[in-house]
Design an enzyme around this catalytic site. Structure first.
Site, mmCIF file in Angstrom:
data_model
loop_
_atom_site.group_PDB
_atom_site.id
_atom_site.type_symbol
_atom_site.label_atom_id
_atom_site.label_comp_id
_atom_site.label_asym_id
_atom_site.label_seq_id
_atom_site.Cartn_x
_atom_site.Cartn_y
_atom_site.Cartn_z
ATOM 1 N N ASP A 76 0.741 -0.739 -0.176
ATOM 2 C CA ASP A 76 0.039 -0.193 0.051
ATOM 3 C C ASP A 76 0.523 1.482 0.107
ATOM 4 O OD1 ASP A 76 -2.707 -1.428 0.132
ATOM 5 O OD2 ASP A 76 -2.980 -1.125 1.839
ATOM 6 N N LYS A 97 -4.061 3.151 -2.261
ATOM 7 C CA LYS A 97 -5.086 3.421 -2.944
ATOM 8 C C LYS A 97 -4.796 4.772 -2.558
ATOM 9 C CE LYS A 97 -7.745 -0.479 -2.310
ATOM 10 N NZ LYS A 97 -8.910 -1.679 -1.364
#
Length: 427
Positions: free
Chosen positions: A194, A216
């Site tokens: 991530d 994200k």
């Protein structure tokens, strides 16, 4: 020159002669290795007595005949003559004997040992120190640091069963990653990462490790969660060791539970290495404890991505912590105020906690949305609502960077805002 060898003693009879602390250490290691341990000694020290359910004890002096039908002998009686007699009997029967009293006269030696779980087994590193106990201790410490630092080459190169490990990377700094998490990264064939994870650690990995970026941002998910699940499961089913490296803790609003369920449904082995959650660590970076005696005895962590129940949260005592709540901040504040939350409740927003550009914005609940907008507050950020938000060590820098529409005197306790809502300081 000596020939090093690791022995499988599982189920095999091993004689330990002696009942003192040295014998206890030897017996403890042997029990842990699965040996059938026989201790012969007139009396036992406390550590050996603690092992009694796992070994057999004969309360008498050791005799040379005791070496019959054993695979290995350790002598630690404290009596050189007794140790010599047992060692001689062992030698006559071609049984290896380790003497604690005289390394030079011993036929075998126990090295310093460092063991680490590597997910599908154990890595064991042993070393001898030429009979120097202090050097042996130093070697053990150095080997431990090497294995835990991630510098050791722990990747498996033979085919084997794949698995997935979810690693909580903490709030972003590599040195806030746990030792176990760093070790799992050193073992990985594939790292699925991530954007808020400690990405600097990727440069330290083996060049052959495949890195898959599934980062994200709020309202922008280029790789949806179902696809992330498919990626990690697919690599594991292909026999690879996968690390899913996430920011914070995988189980604190990190969707780690969904990824574990997906792995289990596919028959993939999966485990979780917890991380330092940003919900607590980021406020700490700004000097804000989420609980504090006399101010807050509890803390509630809430996702800032979704609609919140303002009425329910307004009734909750203690501290409210919203993760990634900047976009929804106006609605969060409105909901809390509409439900009766005190307009003067202190609020702090910590951006980029533990990273370059860390910044804290403080204001009362009734003013926080406007102040945050004027300052251009952006995610990643953690919003702290409650009395503890008035604590912290960087209030002067907070005030100095506020917009001119606020009265800036240089300390939080002296700040007031243009809409007339005072920032009520703690005393």
């Amino acid at each position: 020159m000596r020939y090093p060898l690791h022995l499988d003693v599982t189920g095999r009879r091993v004689l330990v002669a002696g009942g003192g602390p040295v014998a206890a250490r030897r017996a403890g290691d042997l029990v842990a290795a699965g040996a059938d341990v026989l201790v012969v000694a007139p009396a036992l020290c406390e550590d050996l007595r603690d092992l009694l359910p796992q070994l057999r004890w004969e309360a008498r002096e050791v005799e040379p005949a005791d070496v019959a039908d054993v695979w290995l002998v350790h002598t630690a009686t404290g009596d050189p003559a007794a140790d010599s007699a047992v060692a001689a009997a062992a030698d006559a029967l071609r049984v290896w004997c380790v003497r604690a009293d005289d390394a030079a006269a011993s036929a075998a030696w126990t090295p310093v040992v460092v063991r680490r779980d590597v997910g599908d087994g154990e890595v064991t590193v042993s070393a001898t120190a030429g009979g120097d106990p202090r050097r042996a201790a130093g070697l053990r410490e150095a080997l431990s640091r090497w294995l835990d630092s991630g510098a050791a080459p722990l990747r498996r190169h033979r085919p084997g069963r794949g698995r997935v490990t979810l690693v909580g990377g903490g709030p972003g700094e590599v040195d806030l990653l746990t030792l176990r998490g760093r070790r799992r990264l050193a073992e990985a064939d594939v790292v699925v990462v991530d954007r808020l994870a400690p990405t600097d650690v990727l440069a330290e990995l083996d060049p052959g490790v495949e890195v898959v970026d599934v980062g994200k941002t709020p309202d922008h998910h280029p790789v949806p969660q179902d696809e992330i699940n498919r990626i990690i499961v697919g690599h594991a089913l292909a026999g690879r060791r996968v690390v899913r490296l996430k920011g914070g803790d995988p189980y604190v609003l990190g969707r780690g539970g969904e990824e574990v369920v997906a792995c289990r449904a596919a028959g993939v082995d999966v485990d979780v290495v917890p991380g330092v959650t940003s919900a607590f660590a980021v406020p700490a970076a700004a000097g804000i404890p989420v609980t504090h005696r006399g101010l807050a005895r509890s803390v509630t962590v809430v996702s800032g991505h979704e609609e919140v129940d303002g009425a329910a949260l307004a009734r909750v005592g203690g501290t409210l912590v919203f993760l990634m709540g900047v976009t929804m901040l106006p609605r969060i504040a409105e909901g809390l105020l509409a439900a009766g939350k005190d307009p003067a409740t202190p609020v702090a927003i910590v951006e980029n906690g533990w990273r370059a550009g860390q910044r804290t914005t403080r204001a009362p609940l009734a003013a926080i949305a406007g102040v945050a907008a004027r300052r251009g507050v952006r995610n990643p950020a953690v919003v702290v609502v409650g009395a503890v938000a008035d604590l912290g060590s960087d209030t002067a820098s907070d005030a100095a960077s506020d917009t001119a529409s606020d009265t800036e005197v240089g300390s939080t306790s002296e700040m007031a805002f243009a809409d007339g809502v005072p920032y009520r300081p703690l005393t």
